[in-house]
Design an enzyme around this catalytic site. Structure first.
Site, PDB file in Angstrom:
ATOM      1  N   THR A  16      87.403  41.655   7.540  1.00 53.48           N
ATOM      2  CA  THR A  16      86.838  40.309   7.567  1.00 53.48           C
ATOM      3  C   THR A  16      85.619  40.156   6.655  1.00 53.48           C
ATOM      4  O   THR A  16      85.057  39.067   6.564  1.00 53.48           O
ATOM      5  CB  THR A  16      86.453  39.911   9.006  1.00 53.48           C
ATOM      6  N   ASN A  83      88.094  50.339   4.080  1.00 58.49           N
ATOM      7  CA  ASN A  83      87.174  49.481   3.330  1.00 58.49           C
ATOM      8  C   ASN A  83      85.834  49.259   4.028  1.00 58.49           C
ATOM      9  O   ASN A  83      84.849  48.896   3.385  1.00 58.49           O
ATOM     10  CB  ASN A  83      87.856  48.129   3.074  1.00 58.49           C
ATOM     11  N   TYR A 148      73.485  56.243   1.049  1.00 62.49           N
ATOM     12  CA  TYR A 148      74.647  55.496   0.565  1.00 62.49           C
ATOM     13  C   TYR A 148      75.318  56.220  -0.598  1.00 62.49           C
ATOM     14  O   TYR A 148      76.538  56.396  -0.623  1.00 62.49           O
ATOM     15  CB  TYR A 148      74.197  54.100   0.148  1.00 62.49           C
ATOM     16  N   ILE A 181      78.947  42.919  -6.843  1.00 62.07           N
ATOM     17  CA  ILE A 181      80.014  41.978  -6.532  1.00 62.07           C
ATOM     18  C   ILE A 181      79.461  40.834  -5.686  1.00 62.07           C
ATOM     19  O   ILE A 181      78.859  41.075  -4.629  1.00 62.07           O
ATOM     20  CB  ILE A 181      81.164  42.678  -5.777  1.00 62.07           C
TER      21      ILE A 181
END
Length: 236
Positions: A16, A83, A148, A181
């Site tokens: 989502t 994802n 990360y 993005i």
């Protein structure tokens, strides 16, 4: 030629979010049946070709449970895209143990656990497509933080290990590494001048990530690769 995944069942975690939602749309266009995961129980619903189930990527037990649930509903997991991601901007001194543990749990351990549950079954059926979602940070260290960058870099080792061992069984394993993005939590938090540093002169879109991802999933000759999608930031 457009990618045809008609009759294939895809499991997409983080379905989502910005990239996840765009990927679901492209997979539906390609003909796949999709089960997505979400942390929001209110969104856990289903229709004929797209359903959502509740899952927490930090819960180690959920990976096997999700794969089993998809197989119970549809008979197989043909396409796996872990994802779901996590990353809060930190400097080295500010990165807490909790920051590190969460990034590793969501960005690296959860994809590993999903692959461990799904890939051997793909190999038994002689077909499988796995696409991990890495990041430019895996190559450069990025701007989010050491937690990360390390978690995303670890996916490349996982790609290499799995791709070399399962290619002969019809299973391809790759990663896509997007950067900057729009329409994502991280992308939308960037300063207004972020695009000025990108050679193509703009940020990427979630639909462009999804387009490349589905093309990779449809290519049976592509395996063991991490594809950068970064507007030319890292020429290689």
């Amino acid at each position: 030629m457009s990618t045809d995944l008609t009759g294939r069942v895809a499991l997409v975690t983080g379905a989502t979010g910005g990239i996840g939602a765009a990927l679901v749309d492209r997979l539906l266009e390609a003909g796949a049946t999709i089960v997505g995961t979400t942390r929001d129980a209110a969104k856990a619903e289903r229709d004929d070709r797209y359903s959502l189930i509740e899952a927490d990527a930090t819960d180690r037990a959920s990976a096997a449970r999700v794969v089993e649930e998809v197989e119970r509903r549809h008979g197989a997991v043909d396409v796996l895209v872990p994802n779901a991601g996590s990353g809060t901007t930190r400097t080295l001194p500010d990165t807490t143990d909790e920051d590190w543990d969460e990034a590793i749990a969501v960005n690296l351990t959860a994809p590993f656990l999903l692959a461990r549950a799904a890939v051997p079954r793909m190999a038994d059926r002689r077909f499988g497509r796995v696409l991990f979602v890495s990041s430019l940070a895996a190559f450069t260290g990025g701007a989010i933080g050491p937690h990360y960058a390390a978690s995303k870099a670890g996916l490349q080792g996982l790609v290499g290990f799995l791709a070399s061992r399962y290619a002969a069984s019809g299973v391809t394993v790759n990663a896509i590494a997007p950067a900057l993005i729009t329409g994502t939590t991280m992308g939308d938090a960037l300063p207004d001048d972020a695009a000025a540093h990108i050679p193509v002169g703009r940020m990427g879109t979630t639909s462009e990530v999804a387009e490349l991802a589905v093309a990779m999933l449809g290519n049976g000759y592509l395996t063991g690769k991490t594809m950068l999608l970064d507007g030319g930031l890292l020429a290689r």
